[in-house]
Write an enzyme that holds these catalytic residues in place. Structure first.
Site, short mmCIF file in Angstrom:
data_model
loop_
_atom_site.label_atom_id
_atom_site.label_comp_id
_atom_site.label_asym_id
_atom_site.label_seq_id
_atom_site.Cartn_x
_atom_site.Cartn_y
_atom_site.Cartn_z
CD GLU A 1 -3.18 -1.17 1.93
OE1 GLU A 1 -3.28 -0.32 2.83
OE2 GLU A 1 -4.09 -2.00 1.67
CD GLU B 1 -3.42 -6.26 2.67
OE1 GLU B 1 -4.35 -5.61 3.19
OE2 GLU B 1 -2.21 -5.98 2.83
O1 AHR Z 1 -5.13 -6.35 6.57
C1 AHR Z 1 -5.12 -5.26 7.43
C2 AHR Z 1 -4.50 -4.02 6.80
O2 AHR Z 1 -5.30 -3.62 5.73
C3 AHR Z 1 -3.14 -4.21 6.19
O3 AHR Z 1 -2.12 -4.04 7.11
C4 AHR Z 1 -3.08 -3.14 5.15
O4 AHR Z 1 -2.26 -3.49 4.05
C5 AHR Z 1 -4.53 -2.96 4.74
O5 AHR Z 1 -4.89 -1.63 4.70
#
Ligand code: AHR
Length: 554
Positions: A226, A351
């Site tokens: 991110e 993710e």
């Molecule tokens: O998965 C939780 C958080 O969500 C992670 O650390 C981040 O990459 C995302 O914003």
């Protein structure tokens, strides 16, 4: 249950939208030679064996663990001296249950944590490793919880412990490197520690001194996380510079070809993708990029954000939010092509998951943990089906996160463990790994629901994916309707059905959840035989995820 005449049926086929990769006119139900079409069928599924989409990368069935809340400490790692049964400090019941669903890849150590983590803190003798403030230390929810590992990282679980965990469960590792607070030199040295043969470098010898003579052979490397946010708040052009600095020239490759994954967009931020690709292409850096990471979390508004106490609107709101994955993949894929004409770079959805706002189950330190119901299972099913249908574009995906966090597969606390409905979906979907995705056309009466602004919103009536391997065909299907079953005729084009059986995951009440005391409230029904006809007929219960295993041949 609705019955459809031909005109309605074709209308529903179009309303079923997302499942129709290209709307086709489907024949109406007709008796077949080997079986009779159901007069009650309101839906139709056509599996087109001669229309392959691509091989489903096993890595699509990947996972993610971060040093966050109860994921690592209390989740995966209990320590060698724990009274909780463990293998070298790793919780044994979790490792065994996890191994059963064939995890292909696990990402670590973050998430946002990755861009604050110095891998050197987590190697060498465990009793000499430093304690550090965790990235998550200041979360107000930890205020009264003392010096817990979620605030002060003990570094007991470091690189070798993670790589042992991967070996134990049979998964490939995927390491996310720190771009925000460490230089490229540290990245090179991490590669060295993991992959250099013992006896060749000081870092390889440090690894060997800890008992790991054999290199770990780590292939997948994330370059930041991110980077538009917690990973440095970069502009896309700035991040492209960093990516180039981290990946250009002189990285130690040893036996394993390295696959670098760039920190891609959140949701529909196409400018991040477009500008990064443009900036990287300008200096011929695209050939170092193997995968482009996309993040998408599903969430529902208002009461729907409650993990268990959601209402009807919350049900459809969450499923619709998860269903955006389909268009996100298509949109970013199109933008990537502007500079990567042959689509050499693939998408890595590292993710994804349903994120609710409710409290941890048993331990307040389990940040972002919330209960899980059949609603989350339907999210998992429709998301994995989406990846399968885009097998030509998606090279990896990682559910966030494995245990005690967001869309968890497990909840653990002290010596107790329970599997969630999402775990059962991963279990049902294992045969898709490495199989050939084939085009599947689904027509079912569409759903209309009303959002918080009072707008009528559409959702498809049935969706799914199919894959084939050596005479075995797997069809997985979600029925998102809260109350209505869907009866579907299932036709296999280009092959004969020898036998079939169906396994369905549903719940008595959509708010049922698995708990430490009632661990199988939501669990799959035993498989049932489906008559081997052309077309077959199967009734998909409301709010369900189903796998049909179909044997093909004479
Ligand atoms: O998965 C939780 C958080 O969500 C992670 O650390 C981040 O990459 C995302 O914003």
């Amino acid at each position: 249950m609705q019955r459809l005449d031909r005109r309605q049926f074709l209308g529903a086929a179009v309303a079923g939208g997302a499942a129709l990769l290209a709307p086709r006119v489907l024949p109406v139900a007709r008796p077949s030679r080997r079986g009779r079409a159901s007069s009650l069928a309101d839906s139709r599924i056509e599996i087109l064996l001669q229309e392959p989409v691509g091989t489903i990368a096993p890595e699509i069935y990947g996972h993610f663990i971060e040093h966050l809340g109860g994921v690592v400490y209390d989740g995966v790692w209990v320590g060698e001296r724990s009274r909780i049964p463990n293998t070298g400090g790793i919780r044994r019941d979790l490792a065994e249950a996890f191994r059963r669903i064939k995890p292909s890849v696990v990402r670590w150590p973050g998430g946002c944590f990755a861009d604050s983590y110095d891998w050197r803190d987590g190697v060498g003798p465990r009793d000499r490793r430093p304690r550090r403030s965790s990235l998550w230390a200041n979360d107000p929810r930890f205020k009264d919880l003392g010096d817990i590992p979620q605030r002060y990282e003990p570094n007991a679980f470091g690189t070798s412990e993670f790589l042992h965990f991967c070996r134990l469960v049979g998964a490939q590792p995927y390491l996310a490197a720190n771009v925000r607070t460490l230089p490229a030199q540290a990245f090179m040295e991490w590669l060295d520690y993991c992959n250099a043969p013992a006896g060749t470098t000081a870092l390889a010898d440090l690894r060997a001194a800890g008992g790991d003579r054999e290199p770990f052979g780590v292939r997948y490397w994330g370059v930041g996380n991110e980077s538009w946010g917690c990973g440095g708040n970069f502009r896309p052009e700035e991040y492209a510079e960093e990516f180039r600095r981290f990946t250009t020239w002189g990285l130690p490759e040893f036996e394993v070809p390295l696959a670098f994954i760039g920190s891609g967009p959140s949701g529909d931020d196409v400018e991040w993708t477009r500008r990064f690709f443009a900036a990287l292409a300008e200096r011929r850096g695209l050939d170092r990029l193997w995968g482009w990471a996309l993040h998408h979390y599903a969430g529902a508004a208002d009461a729907g954000a409650d993990a268990v106490g959601f209402d009807e609107r919350g049900w459809y709101d969450l499923l619709s939010s998860a269903d955006r994955m389909d268009s996100l993949i298509a949109t970013h894929w199109q933008v990537m092509r502007e500079h990567d004409r042959d689509h050499r770079v693939k998408l890595v959805v590292d993710e994804w998951g349903a994120w609710h706002t409710t409290k941890p189950l048993a331990d307040p330190s389990h940040l972002f943990e919330s209960q899980s119901t059949i609603r989350d299972a339907v999210v998992a099913g429709l998301t994995l089906d989406t990846f399968n249908r885009h097998a030509d574009k998606v090279a990896m995906a990682n559910d966030a996160q494995l245990v005690n966090c967001i869309q968890a597969l497990f909840f653990t606390h002290e010596d107790r463990l329970v599997t969630t409905p999402t775990y059962h979906v991963f279990d049902l979907y294992t045969p898709h790994q490495g199989a050939k995705a084939v085009r599947t056309v689904i027509a079912a009466p569409g759903i209309t629901w009303t959002d918080a602004q009072g707008h009528a919103r559409p959702l498809w009536g049935l969706n799914g994916s199919a894959s084939a391997r050596e005479g075995a065909l797997t069809l997985t299907v979600t029925n998102p309707h809260l109350t209505e079953p869907r009866e579907a005729e299932i036709a296999v084009r280009g092959g004969a059905v020898r036998s079939a059986r169906a396994t369905t995951l549903t719940a008595r009440d959509v708010r049922d959840a698995n708990t430490f005391d009632n661990p199988r409230a939501v669990a799959p029904q035993p498989p049932e035989v489906v008559a081997a006809a052309q077309p077959m007929v199967y009734r998909f219960p409301p709010a369900s995820v189903t796998r049909l295993e179909i044997a093909l041949g004479g």
